[in-house]
Design a protein around this motif. Structure first.
Motif, PDB file in Angstrom:
ATOM      1  N   VAL A 140       5.028  -3.353   4.390  1.00  0.00           N
ATOM      2  CA  VAL A 140       5.333  -2.381   3.348  1.00  0.00           C
ATOM      3  C   VAL A 140       6.608  -2.766   2.601  1.00  0.00           C
ATOM      4  O   VAL A 140       6.691  -2.652   1.370  1.00  0.00           O
ATOM      5  CB  VAL A 140       5.453  -0.960   3.945  1.00  0.00           C
ATOM      6  CG1 VAL A 140       5.979   0.017   2.908  1.00  0.00           C
ATOM      7  CG2 VAL A 140       4.104  -0.486   4.475  1.00  0.00           C
TER       8      VAL A 140
ATOM      9  N   TYR B  32      -1.658  -2.325   4.379  1.00  0.00           N
ATOM     10  CA  TYR B  32      -2.376  -1.588   5.417  1.00  0.00           C
ATOM     11  C   TYR B  32      -3.675  -2.289   5.811  1.00  0.00           C
ATOM     12  O   TYR B  32      -4.012  -2.359   6.999  1.00  0.00           O
ATOM     13  CB  TYR B  32      -2.666  -0.159   4.947  1.00  0.00           C
ATOM     14  CG  TYR B  32      -1.487   0.757   5.153  1.00  0.00           C
ATOM     15  CD1 TYR B  32      -1.371   1.545   6.297  1.00  0.00           C
ATOM     16  CD2 TYR B  32      -0.462   0.821   4.218  1.00  0.00           C
ATOM     17  CE1 TYR B  32      -0.277   2.365   6.498  1.00  0.00           C
ATOM     18  CE2 TYR B  32       0.642   1.632   4.411  1.00  0.00           C
ATOM     19  CZ  TYR B  32       0.730   2.401   5.550  1.00  0.00           C
ATOM     20  OH  TYR B  32       1.818   3.209   5.756  1.00  0.00           O
TER      21      TYR B  32
ATOM     22  N   THR C  43       6.401   5.901   4.553  1.00  0.00           N
ATOM     23  CA  THR C  43       6.391   6.969   3.554  1.00  0.00           C
ATOM     24  C   THR C  43       7.754   7.093   2.888  1.00  0.00           C
ATOM     25  O   THR C  43       7.872   7.245   1.662  1.00  0.00           O
ATOM     26  CB  THR C  43       6.005   8.309   4.203  1.00  0.00           C
ATOM     27  OG1 THR C  43       4.699   8.195   4.782  1.00  0.00           O
ATOM     28  CG2 THR C  43       5.999   9.437   3.172  1.00  0.00           C
TER      29      THR C  43
ATOM     30  N   VAL D 272       0.197   6.858   1.392  1.00  0.00           N
ATOM     31  CA  VAL D 272       0.095   6.283   2.731  1.00  0.00           C
ATOM     32  C   VAL D 272      -1.176   6.770   3.430  1.00  0.00           C
ATOM     33  O   VAL D 272      -1.890   5.985   4.060  1.00  0.00           O
ATOM     34  CB  VAL D 272       1.341   6.642   3.573  1.00  0.00           C
ATOM     35  CG1 VAL D 272       1.118   6.315   5.044  1.00  0.00           C
ATOM     36  CG2 VAL D 272       2.552   5.874   3.052  1.00  0.00           C
TER      37      VAL D 272
ATOM     38  N   GLN E 142      -4.013   4.241   4.623  1.00  0.00           N
ATOM     39  CA  GLN E 142      -4.294   4.205   6.062  1.00  0.00           C
ATOM     40  C   GLN E 142      -5.742   4.599   6.345  1.00  0.00           C
ATOM     41  O   GLN E 142      -6.416   3.968   7.170  1.00  0.00           O
ATOM     42  CB  GLN E 142      -3.341   5.162   6.771  1.00  0.00           C
ATOM     43  CG  GLN E 142      -3.514   5.238   8.273  1.00  0.00           C
ATOM     44  CD  GLN E 142      -2.476   6.156   8.897  1.00  0.00           C
ATOM     45  OE1 GLN E 142      -1.282   5.960   8.709  1.00  0.00           O
ATOM     46  NE2 GLN E 142      -2.917   7.161   9.607  1.00  0.00           N
TER      47      GLN E 142
END
Length: 222
Positions: free
Chosen positions: A84, A112, A149, A175, A179
């Motif tokens: 990230v 992700y 986040t 997120v 995810q």
């Protein structure tokens, strides 16, 4: 001193490893077992047997099964957070050109997907942990998602000009979507390639975010 030098039994004497090397081996074994069997169905005996070490050696590195589990979770979380961080770096480094915002969103989504592609079922240790009844454990397990986040919210606050509370909501939604798509691809990809999933999810996210970019955002080519 190696584990083998101060442990007993033929199995321990057969494998000489430095402490850091042994710890890495134990983490890898635990990762595999926890991700396939779940925390509650794996014992320290199982881990010691798979790693071919004595239980004293295992307990020397990790005082309890929970300590070992959380060490595995922390390691997985660090891998995701690194991905990230790489994704949001272009905006923070600046300057960013017009149209490049979508590429940053794609990089976050790809982070992700790449994580579950490498981690496989072990990604569930971060996304679907079965050890969440204890509040302190839940905080540790959810740490990676919370940090991801927060980092994305940092960027969104700067780009959209929204206050921090709004940025936190937007980042949480991004997120959760990334995810969820990653988990879906892992479990039921139905032949979809990673890049196609990244493209679809990025389209969904960027169409909404593009309208939130503040009018005076300082583009590098302006």
């Amino acid at each position: 001193m190696t584990d083998a030098q101060d442990a007993t039994g033929p199995r321990a004497r057969g494998l000489r490893m430095a402490r850091a090397e042994r710890r890495s081996q134990l983490l890898a074994v635990a990762l595999d077992l926890f991700s396939t069997e779940g925390f509650h169905h794996v014992s320290m005996d199982d881990i010691a047997d798979r790693a071919e070490v004595s239980k004293p050696v295992l307990y020397r590195h990790f005082p309890s099964k929970l300590d070992l589990y959380l060490a595995v979770v922390d390691e997985q979380g660090e891998a995701l957070l690194s991905a990230v961080e790489r994704a949001v770096a272009p905006i923070e480094a600046g300057p960013i050109g017009r149209g490049e915002g979508r590429a940053v969103v794609a990089a976050v989504v790809h982070a992700y997907l790449a994580f579950v592609q490498v981690a496989g079922e072990s990604s569930t240790l971060l996304f679907e942990s079965d050890v969440t009844h204890d509040a302190q454990v839940r905080v540790r397990v959810e740490h990676a998602a919370a940090e991801a986040t927060r980092r994305i919210a940092d960027v969104l606050a700067a780009v959209t000009g929204r206050d921090r509370a709004d940025a936190d909501v937007l980042a949480s939604a991004l997120v959760a979507t990334a995810q969820g798509a990653a988990t879906y691809w892992l479990r039921r990809g139905d032949g979809q390639g990673v890049e196609r999933v990244v493209e679809l999810v990025t389209d969904l996210q960027w169409r909404g975010l593009a309208g939130l970019v503040r009018p005076d955002f300082p583009y590098g080519d302006a």
